[in-house]
Design a protein around this motif. Structure first.
Motif, PDB file in Angstrom:
ATOM      1  N   HIS A 185       0.885  -1.181   0.088  1.00 34.82           N
ATOM      2  CA  HIS A 185       0.447   0.256  -0.661  1.00 34.82           C
ATOM      3  C   HIS A 185       0.844   1.055   0.003  1.00 34.82           C
ATOM      4  O   HIS A 185       0.487   1.987  -0.465  1.00 34.82           O
ATOM      5  CB  HIS A 185      -1.050   0.389   1.858  1.00 34.82           C
ATOM      6  CG  HIS A 185      -2.467   0.748   0.773  1.00 34.82           C
ATOM      7  ND1 HIS A 185      -3.274   0.658  -0.447  1.00 34.82           N
ATOM      8  CD2 HIS A 185      -2.469   1.894   1.963  1.00 34.82           C
ATOM      9  CE1 HIS A 185      -3.654   1.916  -0.359  1.00 34.82           C
ATOM     10  NE2 HIS A 185      -3.692   2.730   0.925  1.00 34.82           N
ATOM     11  N   ARG A 186       1.933   0.964   0.395  1.00 32.65           N
ATOM     12  CA  ARG A 186       2.654   2.478   0.093  1.00 32.65           C
ATOM     13  C   ARG A 186       3.189   2.149  -1.233  1.00 32.65           C
ATOM     14  O   ARG A 186       3.483   3.579  -1.378  1.00 32.65           O
ATOM     15  CB  ARG A 186       4.450   2.077   1.007  1.00 32.65           C
ATOM     16  CG  ARG A 186       4.459   2.756   2.491  1.00 32.65           C
ATOM     17  CD  ARG A 186       5.701   2.410   3.497  1.00 32.65           C
ATOM     18  NE  ARG A 186       6.936   1.201   3.210  1.00 32.65           N
ATOM     19  CZ  ARG A 186       6.667  -0.600   4.158  1.00 32.65           C
ATOM     20  NH1 ARG A 186       5.660   0.128   5.228  1.00 32.65           N
ATOM     21  NH2 ARG A 186       7.331  -1.363   3.865  1.00 32.65           N
ATOM     22  N   VAL A 187       3.369   1.974  -1.752  1.00 39.22           N
ATOM     23  CA  VAL A 187       3.606   1.485  -3.182  1.00 39.22           C
ATOM     24  C   VAL A 187       2.364   2.619  -4.066  1.00 39.22           C
ATOM     25  O   VAL A 187       2.181   3.176  -4.545  1.00 39.22           O
ATOM     26  CB  VAL A 187       3.658   0.429  -3.578  1.00 39.22           C
ATOM     27  CG1 VAL A 187       3.850   0.840  -5.550  1.00 39.22           C
ATOM     28  CG2 VAL A 187       5.071  -0.682  -3.872  1.00 39.22           C
ATOM     29  N   ASN A 199      -1.754  -1.627  -7.004  1.00 38.89           N
ATOM     30  CA  ASN A 199      -1.729  -1.847  -6.273  1.00 38.89           C
ATOM     31  C   ASN A 199      -2.784  -1.164  -5.242  1.00 38.89           C
ATOM     32  O   ASN A 199      -3.021  -0.489  -4.519  1.00 38.89           O
ATOM     33  CB  ASN A 199      -1.190  -1.430  -4.973  1.00 38.89           C
ATOM     34  CG  ASN A 199       0.388  -2.551  -4.988  1.00 38.89           C
ATOM     35  OD1 ASN A 199       0.526  -3.177  -6.248  1.00 38.89           O
ATOM     36  ND2 ASN A 199       1.383  -2.086  -4.741  1.00 38.89           N
ATOM     37  N   HIS A 200      -4.200  -1.551  -6.246  1.00 38.01           N
ATOM     38  CA  HIS A 200      -5.379  -0.428  -6.040  1.00 38.01           C
ATOM     39  C   HIS A 200      -6.293  -1.370  -4.983  1.00 38.01           C
ATOM     40  O   HIS A 200      -7.390  -1.814  -4.586  1.00 38.01           O
ATOM     41  CB  HIS A 200      -6.445  -0.564  -7.121  1.00 38.01           C
ATOM     42  CG  HIS A 200      -5.988   0.088  -8.412  1.00 38.01           C
ATOM     43  ND1 HIS A 200      -6.242   1.403  -7.984  1.00 38.01           N
ATOM     44  CD2 HIS A 200      -5.557  -0.021  -9.033  1.00 38.01           C
ATOM     45  CE1 HIS A 200      -5.274   2.342  -8.812  1.00 38.01           C
ATOM     46  NE2 HIS A 200      -4.801   1.474 -10.127  1.00 38.01           N
ATOM     47  N   TRP A 207      -6.283  -9.221  -6.747  1.00 39.77           N
ATOM     48  CA  TRP A 207      -6.751  -8.356  -8.607  1.00 39.77           C
ATOM     49  C   TRP A 207      -5.601  -8.008  -8.759  1.00 39.77           C
ATOM     50  O   TRP A 207      -5.931  -7.687 -10.010  1.00 39.77           O
ATOM     51  CB  TRP A 207      -7.619  -7.738  -7.401  1.00 39.77           C
ATOM     52  CG  TRP A 207      -8.778  -8.112  -6.512  1.00 39.77           C
ATOM     53  CD1 TRP A 207      -9.012  -7.975  -5.145  1.00 39.77           C
ATOM     54  CD2 TRP A 207      -9.298  -9.374  -6.799  1.00 39.77           C
ATOM     55  NE1 TRP A 207      -9.815  -8.033  -4.660  1.00 39.77           N
ATOM     56  CE2 TRP A 207     -10.363  -9.341  -5.839  1.00 39.77           C
ATOM     57  CE3 TRP A 207      -9.752  -9.967  -7.512  1.00 39.77           C
ATOM     58  CZ2 TRP A 207     -11.017 -11.091  -5.129  1.00 39.77           C
ATOM     59  CZ3 TRP A 207     -10.336 -10.683  -7.094  1.00 39.77           C
ATOM     60  CH2 TRP A 207     -11.098 -11.152  -6.501  1.00 39.77           C
ATOM     61  N   ASP A 208      -4.906  -7.417  -7.992  1.00 43.47           N
ATOM     62  CA  ASP A 208      -3.594  -6.552  -8.855  1.00 43.47           C
ATOM     63  C   ASP A 208      -2.990  -7.389  -9.524  1.00 43.47           C
ATOM     64  O   ASP A 208      -2.330  -7.184 -10.934  1.00 43.47           O
ATOM     65  CB  ASP A 208      -3.089  -5.345  -7.862  1.00 43.47           C
ATOM     66  CG  ASP A 208      -3.105  -4.879  -6.968  1.00 43.47           C
ATOM     67  OD1 ASP A 208      -4.136  -3.655  -7.506  1.00 43.47           O
ATOM     68  OD2 ASP A 208      -3.947  -4.462  -6.256  1.00 43.47           O
ATOM     69  N   ARG A 209      -2.814  -9.002  -8.920  1.00 47.01           N
ATOM     70  CA  ARG A 209      -1.630  -9.850  -9.990  1.00 47.01           C
ATOM     71  C   ARG A 209      -2.603  -9.760 -11.094  1.00 47.01           C
ATOM     72  O   ARG A 209      -1.519 -10.304 -12.458  1.00 47.01           O
ATOM     73  CB  ARG A 209      -1.058 -10.597  -8.961  1.00 47.01           C
ATOM     74  CG  ARG A 209      -0.135 -10.381  -7.924  1.00 47.01           C
ATOM     75  CD  ARG A 209      -0.715 -11.393  -7.115  1.00 47.01           C
ATOM     76  NE  ARG A 209       0.876 -10.976  -6.352  1.00 47.01           N
ATOM     77  CZ  ARG A 209       2.107 -10.988  -5.997  1.00 47.01           C
ATOM     78  NH1 ARG A 209       2.688 -11.930  -6.668  1.00 47.01           N
ATOM     79  NH2 ARG A 209       2.580 -10.625  -4.779  1.00 47.01           N
ATOM     80  N   THR A 213      -1.952  -4.342 -12.407  1.00 45.07           N
ATOM     81  CA  THR A 213      -1.818  -3.387 -11.390  1.00 45.07           C
ATOM     82  C   THR A 213      -0.662  -3.745 -10.300  1.00 45.07           C
ATOM     83  O   THR A 213      -0.363  -3.006  -9.483  1.00 45.07           O
ATOM     84  CB  THR A 213      -3.433  -2.372 -11.358  1.00 45.07           C
ATOM     85  OG1 THR A 213      -4.180  -3.177 -10.543  1.00 45.07           O
ATOM     86  CG2 THR A 213      -3.727  -2.166 -12.869  1.00 45.07           C
ATOM     87  N   HIS A 214      -0.314  -4.536 -10.058  1.00 44.07           N
ATOM     88  CA  HIS A 214       0.660  -4.998  -9.562  1.00 44.07           C
ATOM     89  C   HIS A 214       2.298  -4.140  -9.040  1.00 44.07           C
ATOM     90  O   HIS A 214       2.134  -4.263 -10.634  1.00 44.07           O
ATOM     91  CB  HIS A 214       1.033  -6.633  -9.130  1.00 44.07           C
ATOM     92  CG  HIS A 214       1.890  -6.552  -8.310  1.00 44.07           C
ATOM     93  ND1 HIS A 214       1.546  -7.138  -6.771  1.00 44.07           N
ATOM     94  CD2 HIS A 214       3.089  -7.432  -7.842  1.00 44.07           C
ATOM     95  CE1 HIS A 214       2.308  -7.524  -5.691  1.00 44.07           C
ATOM     96  NE2 HIS A 214       3.778  -7.307  -7.160  1.00 44.07           N
TER      97      HIS A 214
END
Length: 405
Positions: A185-187, A199-200, A207-209, A213-214
């Protein structure tokens, strides 16, 4: 019952523990101005959450009643598990879409506007965001997830996201293949080129992977947004991005651009106004000097504002509409005052003096004429306002007739 609001004492406890750890470790991440703005933003969201939540609850209830495909027994554990995963899936797409388009980003940008990253940042939610992301959850009503269970799971999902707003937890290995962690989440909060719009997920990281969006934490994160809000006023920062869009809409000569810029990808601007500068992130965090003498005063007023917010939550169901509205105005005026103070604005003295006198008068009027059974509480509140006013006058006198700012 809003689980995310009921968890507020837990939030306070965890923030105090984080502050204690920072004092012990010598790794500070809090600034009074920024943290109080984040928490006051949460207060603002709570004040608006009731009416905005109706945008979600009313159509959800109607679809569940008239258009659901399945009947689920909420007593079954697997229904809870399915519902929780489904809620997080909807959150992922709502969150990703809020980042994608100009108009929607304006509702979510307040959450990313802090240039610090700590547990208080989790509370800096867009006060109007519920008015934009509610359609993404309606498919769950069609699938037959009962409304009470949906609201409960949504609250739990939001509570989970609180702890991931910290810099004091490192990488968590294999767990990051399943869950969103502080590192991931820092990302998401970084304005680094490699981190933007990554990383939504809210709870689950897969989900991001799955949807591309990872991103992992590879370099130091620079927090904030690329167009900084430049304010500690929780009300002004709600409209920061939309004000930029509105200025472009007025300035462009193309009528089609005036209309479509709101629904274009985030950051898109009409060609003929791109020469107009937007705020740019500087080398230093946004900060305005204000005297140390005002820090204690600011903290006390911050506590009073949040105490009034708790009074609002405790009494809003029994209060008349005008009573609730009056209390909201009192709370909002306090938020504006703190913004003026933290930004070192000279208007603070006049605004704060008027605010405190008005609050004292309202408190006495309430206790004497409107709710005589609460006269003791009214006198106490009026006394606090008068004491604050005397404190403010003393600070002004010490600073040569108000030249402190």
């Amino acid at each position: 019952m809003n689980i995310a609001v009921m968890a507020f004492p837990l939030y306070i406890l965890l923030m105090l523990l984080e502050l204690a750890y920072e004092r012990y470790s010598g790794r500070p991440t809090y600034r009074l101005a920024d943290a109080s703005t984040s928490i006051n933003t949460a207060v603002l969201r709570v004040l608006l959450e009731g009416p905005l939540r109706l945008l979600l609850v009313v159509p959800y209830a109607w679809l569940y009643e008239h258009a659901r495909w399945f009947e689920w027994d909420a007593a079954l554990p697997w229904v809870w598990l399915f519902g929780f995963v489904a809620v997080d899936f909807c959150f992922y797409w709502a969150h990703r879409t809020l980042h994608r388009y100009n108009l929607l980003w304006g509702a979510h940008q307040p959450h990313h506007s802090s240039e610090d990253f700590n547990l208080s940042t989790a509370l800096r939610k867009g006060a109007l965001q519920t008015g934009f992301d509610w359609p993404f959850y309606l498919p769950l009503a069609v699938l037959g997830l009962p409304l009470p269970l949906f609201l409960l799971l949504l609250g739990v999902q939001l509570v989970y996201q609180f702890w991931i707003h910290t810099q004091h937890v490192g990488r968590l290995g294999w767990l990051e293949y399943l869950l969103i962690t502080p590192s991931l989440h820092r990302v998401h909060h970084g304005q680094n080129d490699a981190y933007i719009d990554k990383n939504h997920g809210g709870v689950f990281s897969f989900w991001d992977r799955l949807f591309g969006t990872h991103a992992e934490e590879r370099e130091p994160v620079r927090y904030g947004v690329t167009t900084p809000v430049g304010t500690f006023d929780p009300i002004r920062l709600q409209f920061s991005w939309w004000c930029l869009l509105w200025a472009d809409a007025l300035a462009t000569r193309c009528w089609w651009d005036k209309l479509r810029l709101w629904w274009m990808p985030t950051g898109w601007r009409p060609v003929d106004v791109r020469h107009r500068p937007w705020p740019q992130m500087g080398a230093e965090k946004f900060e305005r000097p204000y005297p140390a003498e005002l820090k204690a005063y600011a903290f006390v007023q911050f506590v009073l504002i949040n105490a009034l917010a708790l009074v609002f939550l405790a009494s809003v169901r029994q209060a008349a509409l005008w009573q609730a509205g009056l209390l909201v105005l009192v709370i909002l005026s306090g938020c504006v005052s703190l913004g003026l103070l933290f930004e070192g604005r000279r208007q603070l003295w006049r605004w704060e003096g008027v605010r405190l006198l008005a609050m004292a008068g309202l408190a006495l009027g309430w206790g004497v004429w409107l709710a005589s059974g609460q006269w003791l509480l009214a006198v106490l509140l009026a006394g606090l306002c008068v004491a604050s006013l005397l404190w403010l006058v003393l600070l002004g006198w010490r600073s040569r007739s108000g030249q402190l700012l």
